[in-house]
Design a protein around this motif. Structure first.
Motif, PDB file in Angstrom:
ATOM      1  N   SER A 130      -8.303   5.000 -13.320  1.00  0.00           N
ATOM      2  CA  SER A 130      -7.238   5.947 -13.629  1.00  0.00           C
ATOM      3  C   SER A 130      -7.003   5.997 -15.135  1.00  0.00           C
ATOM      4  O   SER A 130      -7.001   4.969 -15.811  1.00  0.00           O
ATOM      5  CB  SER A 130      -5.948   5.529 -12.925  1.00  0.00           C
ATOM      6  OG  SER A 130      -4.854   6.226 -13.464  1.00  0.00           O
ATOM      7  N   SER A 165      -3.420  -6.830  -0.596  1.00  0.00           N
ATOM      8  CA  SER A 165      -3.351  -5.884  -1.722  1.00  0.00           C
ATOM      9  C   SER A 165      -4.124  -6.402  -2.932  1.00  0.00           C
ATOM     10  O   SER A 165      -4.418  -5.648  -3.853  1.00  0.00           O
ATOM     11  CB  SER A 165      -1.895  -5.660  -2.122  1.00  0.00           C
ATOM     12  OG  SER A 165      -1.374  -6.833  -2.732  1.00  0.00           O
ATOM     13  N   ARG A 190      -9.345   1.808 -10.116  1.00  0.00           N
ATOM     14  CA  ARG A 190      -9.479   3.188  -9.644  1.00  0.00           C
ATOM     15  C   ARG A 190      -9.838   4.132 -10.784  1.00  0.00           C
ATOM     16  O   ARG A 190      -9.745   5.351 -10.637  1.00  0.00           O
ATOM     17  CB  ARG A 190      -8.172   3.644  -8.993  1.00  0.00           C
ATOM     18  CG  ARG A 190      -7.834   2.770  -7.788  1.00  0.00           C
ATOM     19  CD  ARG A 190      -6.671   3.330  -7.021  1.00  0.00           C
ATOM     20  NE  ARG A 190      -6.214   2.358  -6.036  1.00  0.00           N
ATOM     21  CZ  ARG A 190      -5.142   2.514  -5.296  1.00  0.00           C
ATOM     22  NH1 ARG A 190      -4.417   3.597  -5.417  1.00  0.00           N
ATOM     23  NH2 ARG A 190      -4.787   1.599  -4.435  1.00  0.00           N
ATOM     24  N   THR A 192       1.287   2.062  -3.574  1.00  0.00           N
ATOM     25  CA  THR A 192       0.143   2.171  -4.480  1.00  0.00           C
ATOM     26  C   THR A 192      -0.796   3.309  -4.106  1.00  0.00           C
ATOM     27  O   THR A 192      -1.802   3.523  -4.773  1.00  0.00           O
ATOM     28  CB  THR A 192      -0.676   0.857  -4.519  1.00  0.00           C
ATOM     29  OG1 THR A 192      -1.031   0.530  -3.183  1.00  0.00           O
ATOM     30  CG2 THR A 192       0.098  -0.272  -5.147  1.00  0.00           C
ATOM     31  N   SER A 193      -0.487   4.021  -2.996  1.00  0.00           N
ATOM     32  CA  SER A 193      -1.360   5.130  -2.645  1.00  0.00           C
ATOM     33  C   SER A 193      -0.602   6.456  -2.742  1.00  0.00           C
ATOM     34  O   SER A 193       0.582   6.497  -2.412  1.00  0.00           O
ATOM     35  CB  SER A 193      -1.916   4.945  -1.229  1.00  0.00           C
ATOM     36  OG  SER A 193      -0.846   4.824  -0.325  1.00  0.00           O
ATOM     37  N   PRO A 194      -1.193   7.554  -3.183  1.00  0.00           N
ATOM     38  CA  PRO A 194      -2.609   7.549  -3.587  1.00  0.00           C
ATOM     39  C   PRO A 194      -2.833   6.842  -4.919  1.00  0.00           C
ATOM     40  O   PRO A 194      -3.922   6.387  -5.214  1.00  0.00           O
ATOM     41  CB  PRO A 194      -2.924   9.041  -3.711  1.00  0.00           C
ATOM     42  CG  PRO A 194      -1.609   9.690  -4.047  1.00  0.00           C
ATOM     43  CD  PRO A 194      -0.557   8.868  -3.365  1.00  0.00           C
ATOM     44  N   ILE A 195      -1.787   6.757  -5.731  1.00  0.00           N
ATOM     45  CA  ILE A 195      -1.961   6.093  -7.025  1.00  0.00           C
ATOM     46  C   ILE A 195      -0.694   5.297  -7.339  1.00  0.00           C
ATOM     47  O   ILE A 195       0.411   5.748  -7.062  1.00  0.00           O
ATOM     48  CB  ILE A 195      -2.276   7.130  -8.129  1.00  0.00           C
ATOM     49  CG1 ILE A 195      -2.679   6.460  -9.434  1.00  0.00           C
ATOM     50  CG2 ILE A 195      -1.115   8.073  -8.399  1.00  0.00           C
ATOM     51  CD1 ILE A 195      -3.843   7.111 -10.092  1.00  0.00           C
ATOM     52  N   SER A 197       0.791  -1.248   0.000  1.00  0.00           N
ATOM     53  CA  SER A 197       0.000   0.000   0.000  1.00  0.00           C
ATOM     54  C   SER A 197       0.819   1.293   0.000  1.00  0.00           C
ATOM     55  O   SER A 197       0.422   2.251  -0.653  1.00  0.00           O
ATOM     56  CB  SER A 197      -1.016  -0.016   1.135  1.00  0.00           C
ATOM     57  OG  SER A 197      -0.373  -0.306   2.338  1.00  0.00           O
TER      58      SER A 197
END
Lengths: 287, 151
Positions: free
Chosen positions: A183, B74, A181, A124-127, A121
């Motif tokens: 994107s 994940s 998401r 991978t956050s925010p993208i 995470s």
């Protein structure tokens, strides 16, 4: 177009002015990719400093013009952006450079660990990143000269396969995350550079088709982008520092040419030329 | 088709996508297994024909429930296959790689096979739906994918 979109975008963005006039509208905005496009993997094969300039240009273009998050893995510390690159992209903002994260693994094991953790995470956050670049695969994969014996490269081949497969699998996973998401940066792409052993010698012909590591890399990377220096008299006479021929090949090229999505976009150019001027400025020309 | 012709077909499949015949075979196995809970002889023969000597050991691995589908919070997934020696091999879901010696020698070096028995077993478990499921942490998944986890 789908498979080589970033490199094709780079080539078109930095086309020579006369070529751009021929194209009328320059450079065309990149069309959104269809969700089923899948991940794209490109192997840049050729001399290391030119490959590195191209990788940096791709990273900067993806970050500044396409708003993508970029992971850039290399063993060579990047102290500052090369002057030639600053000349190519004069409108570069510090904000867009922040989208590029440089990472300096020292060994293939460290590189594997860093790529393998991209799904976690914090990464991978925010993208999540939508472009993964690896500079000089050979610096991670090939044992120093003298360590290999009688041309047997089984360990290196397996290592090359592991790294390539991990890069492909990671890009496939991050593509899913980007799509979930919604994107616009999906799919996640991979561009890696590799200089075959034989090319490091003075009398380099083209990259050897029988390089055992390159054989393995070609299994995983859908597109090969080969850089071949043009040493002809015309190149020297034109007052240029260097001219490179760029050839695009591989299964990814064939795949995309047969898809229905190609109808409304320019086809993949199979051959380009790269002009490097004495001041480091780079220009591309469609052949 | 004689052996030579099959060998040629295998050799050109160097981009690691499975040939249509193999994909169709897995679809047939999946359909038949859902209906009858077994793989009929003609499909077993086809499996042996397409995948050669690794077909039978792969079926043994499936019988022994040696394939585990790992997933982490994940959403990342991977296959873990326990080899005959008890060693665990981690295989990727979207492309072919196995750290076993047979994959390095037969597939990568000699280009004589499409995949090893561990990857084939993972495909067969997907087709028959008999793989074990296991959850791991994101960090454990990273360690397994990078090959740095203790086996």
């Amino acid at each position: 177009m789908v498979m080589t979109d970033i490199l094709a975008h780079v080539f078109r963005t930095f086309m020579s002015q006369s070529e751009q006039r021929k194209e009328l509208d320059v450079p065309p905005p990149l069309p959104p990719l269809p969700p089923e496009a899948g991940c794209s993997t490109v192997l840049l094969v050729g001399e290391r400093s030119t490959s590195r300039s191209l990788l940096l240009l791709a990273a900067v273009t993806a970050a500044s013009q396409m708003g993508m998050r970029v992971m850039f893995f290399t063993q060579t510390q990047i102290q500052s952006l090369p002057v030639s690159l600053q000349k190519c992209v004069p409108s570069l903002s510090p904000e867009s450079l922040k989208k590029i994260q440089f990472s300096y693994p020292r060994t293939v094991e460290e590189l594997l660990q860093q790529v393998a953790s991209l799904h976690e995470s914090p990464n991978t956050s925010p993208i999540p990143p939508s472009l993964i670049i690896v500079d000089r695969l050979e610096s991670f994969l090939c044992a120093p000269a003298g360590d290999s014996y009688s041309g047997f490269h089984s360990g290196e081949q397996s290592s090359a396969a592991h790294l390539s497969a991990l890069l492909c699998d990671t890009a496939a996973f991050l593509t899913q995350v980007l799509q979930q998401r919604a994107s616009s940066s999906a799919p996640c792409r991979v561009i890696a550079s590799f200089q075959p052993e034989r090319d490091t010698g003075k009398d380099s012909g083209g990259p050897s088709a029988t390089d055992p590591i390159l054989d393995v890399l070609d299994r995983y990377f859908k597109i090969r982008c080969t850089l071949d220096r043009d040493r002809s008299y015309e190149a020297a006479a034109a007052g240029l520092q260097e001219i490179w021929n760029i050839y695009l090949s591989g299964t990814g090229i064939r795949d995309t040419s047969s898809t229905k999505h190609c109808d409304d976009r320019p086809g993949v150019a199979q051959e380009w030329q790269l002009f490097i001027f004495p001041d480091g400025l780079m220009e591309f020309k469609l052949v | 088709m004689n052996r030579g012709a099959l060998k040629h077909e295998v050799a050109v499949m160097s981009d690691f996508t499975l040939p249509d015949v193999a994909q169709q075979l897995f679809r047939d196995i999946q359909k038949t297994y859902q209906e009858t809970s077994q793989i009929p002889d003609e499909l077993l023969i086809a499996l042996k024909f397409v995948f050669g000597p690794c077909a039978l050991p792969a079926l043994d691995l499936v019988d022994q429930r040696s394939v585990t589908c790992l997933s982490s919070p994940s959403g990342r997934k991977a296959f873990q296959v326990m080899g005959g020696s008890g060693r665990l091999y981690t295989c990727f879901v979207s492309c072919h790689y196995c750290p076993c010696p047979a994959f390095a020698y037969t597939v990568l070096r000699r280009n004589e096979g499409l995949l090893c028995k561990h990857i084939l077993a993972a495909y067969l478990c997907q087709a028959t739906g008999v793989s074990q499921q296991e959850s791991v942490s994101d960090q454990q998944m990273s360690a397994l994918l990078s090959g740095t986890a203790a086996p």
